[in-house]
Every structure is written in structure tokens, then in C-alpha cells.
Design a protein around this motif. Sequence first.
Motif, PDB file in Angstrom:
ATOM      1  N   GLN A  43       0.859  -1.186   0.000  1.00  0.00           N
ATOM      2  CA  GLN A  43       0.000   0.000   0.000  1.00  0.00           C
ATOM      3  C   GLN A  43       0.901   1.244   0.000  1.00  0.00           C
ATOM      4  OE1 GLN A  43      -3.716   0.227   1.562  1.00  0.00           O
ATOM      5  NE2 GLN A  43      -4.014  -1.949   1.867  1.00  0.00           N
ATOM      6  N   PRO A  44       0.345   2.412  -0.269  1.00  0.00           N
ATOM      7  CA  PRO A  44       1.171   3.621  -0.419  1.00  0.00           C
ATOM      8  C   PRO A  44       1.904   4.040   0.849  1.00  0.00           C
ATOM      9  CG  PRO A  44      -1.136   4.065  -1.007  1.00  0.00           C
ATOM     10  CD  PRO A  44      -1.072   2.674  -0.470  1.00  0.00           C
ATOM     11  N   ASN A  99      -4.746   1.583  -2.774  1.00  0.00           N
ATOM     12  CA  ASN A  99      -5.589   1.392  -1.588  1.00  0.00           C
ATOM     13  C   ASN A  99      -5.968  -0.084  -1.434  1.00  0.00           C
ATOM     14  OD1 ASN A  99      -7.766   0.874  -3.419  1.00  0.00           O
ATOM     15  ND2 ASN A  99      -8.127   3.081  -3.568  1.00  0.00           N
ATOM     16  N   SER A 100      -6.745  -0.380  -0.398  1.00  0.00           N
ATOM     17  CA  SER A 100      -7.142  -1.768  -0.119  1.00  0.00           C
ATOM     18  C   SER A 100      -7.968  -2.373  -1.244  1.00  0.00           C
ATOM     19  CB  SER A 100      -7.931  -1.836   1.193  1.00  0.00           C
ATOM     20  OG  SER A 100      -7.093  -1.564   2.294  1.00  0.00           O
ATOM     21  N   GLY A 125      -1.067  -9.765   0.127  1.00  0.00           N
ATOM     22  CA  GLY A 125      -1.154  -8.356   0.488  1.00  0.00           C
ATOM     23  C   GLY A 125      -1.702  -8.209   1.892  1.00  0.00           C
ATOM     24  N   TYR A 126      -2.029  -6.985   2.227  1.00  0.00           N
ATOM     25  CA  TYR A 126      -2.600  -6.695   3.542  1.00  0.00           C
ATOM     26  C   TYR A 126      -3.614  -5.575   3.375  1.00  0.00           C
ATOM     27  CZ  TYR A 126       0.897  -3.037   3.143  1.00  0.00           C
ATOM     28  OH  TYR A 126       1.655  -1.981   2.670  1.00  0.00           O
ATOM     29  N   ILE A 127      -4.682  -5.680   4.157  1.00  0.00           N
ATOM     30  CA  ILE A 127      -5.753  -4.696   4.137  1.00  0.00           C
ATOM     31  C   ILE A 127      -6.314  -4.568   5.546  1.00  0.00           C
ATOM     32  CG2 ILE A 127      -6.369  -5.110   1.717  1.00  0.00           C
ATOM     33  CD1 ILE A 127      -8.686  -6.862   2.662  1.00  0.00           C
ATOM     34  N   GLU A 128      -7.149  -3.565   5.752  1.00  0.00           N
ATOM     35  CA  GLU A 128      -7.830  -3.460   7.033  1.00  0.00           C
ATOM     36  C   GLU A 128      -8.847  -4.597   7.123  1.00  0.00           C
ATOM     37  OE1 GLU A 128      -9.231   0.351   8.435  1.00  0.00           O
ATOM     38  OE2 GLU A 128      -7.928   1.333   6.971  1.00  0.00           O
TER      39      GLU A 128
END
Length: 135
Positions: free
Chosen positions: A57-58, A100-101, A116-119
Amino acid sequence: MAGVVLYVGSTLVMADVVVVVATASPVKALASNQVADIFLGKANRFPSGAQAVPIDQPEGSVTRDEFYTKFTGKSAAQLKAHWSKIIFTGRGQPPETVSNSAEVKRHIAENPNTIGYIEAREVDGSVRVVPADPQ
């Protein structure tokens, strides 16, 4: 999983970050050090031997900062220094960065070799959470 609490101005911001793969991915679980190695360029394969393609992510995003603090123990500045050294010595390139997610999920859904990773609140049927114990 505990989230990182940040104050932005007078607003409380909290992100609970999870590691995700495609629903079609054979990866079922990873140790936190395996996740860290993939995102720090120290490993390019999953334990099964399949290629591992990390999606980042950014810089400056709360989600990214929490992920790297939680899984690698590195701050944003330490991460930047890490990649500067790797790039300078010709030993690798940082993960592809998306905006973004939602973009992370789109990339992962299209390629079962990505991670990846996200909320946590962003998780839907397009991705699967990979249990990974943070440091």
C-alpha cells in the motif's frame, strides 16, 4: 489482534490489518517471519515453493505503517532505509505498490500468487485472510 492507534489532528485513527491471499491460493497460514521475509524481499516463494508476489500500500498510509510495524518491527523510516540499501546493492526491488485496499484486493483476486494486507473491515469474498501471528 490489536490495532495501532494514531491521532491525526484530533481524530482517532485505528487500523486492524490482516494478511490476505486469493481465495484460490493454496496458502492456508504463514508465520509472521515468513510474511516479513516476503515483504522485505528476503523470500520470493511461499513455503510450498510457489512464487510469492507481495502487493504493498502507499507510503504514509495508516494501513501500511501498521502492517510493517506489526509484522517486521520496522518504522516507515527504517523500511525506506532497508529498501534503499537493497536497491543500491542490486539485490532486489520493493513490492509493487497500489493505491488502496480495494486495489490490493483486485490484484490478489486476479493472481493466486499474490499476497497483500488490508484493514480487517475491508475483507470480502474476493480474498482470504491468512492467519499470521504478528511479532
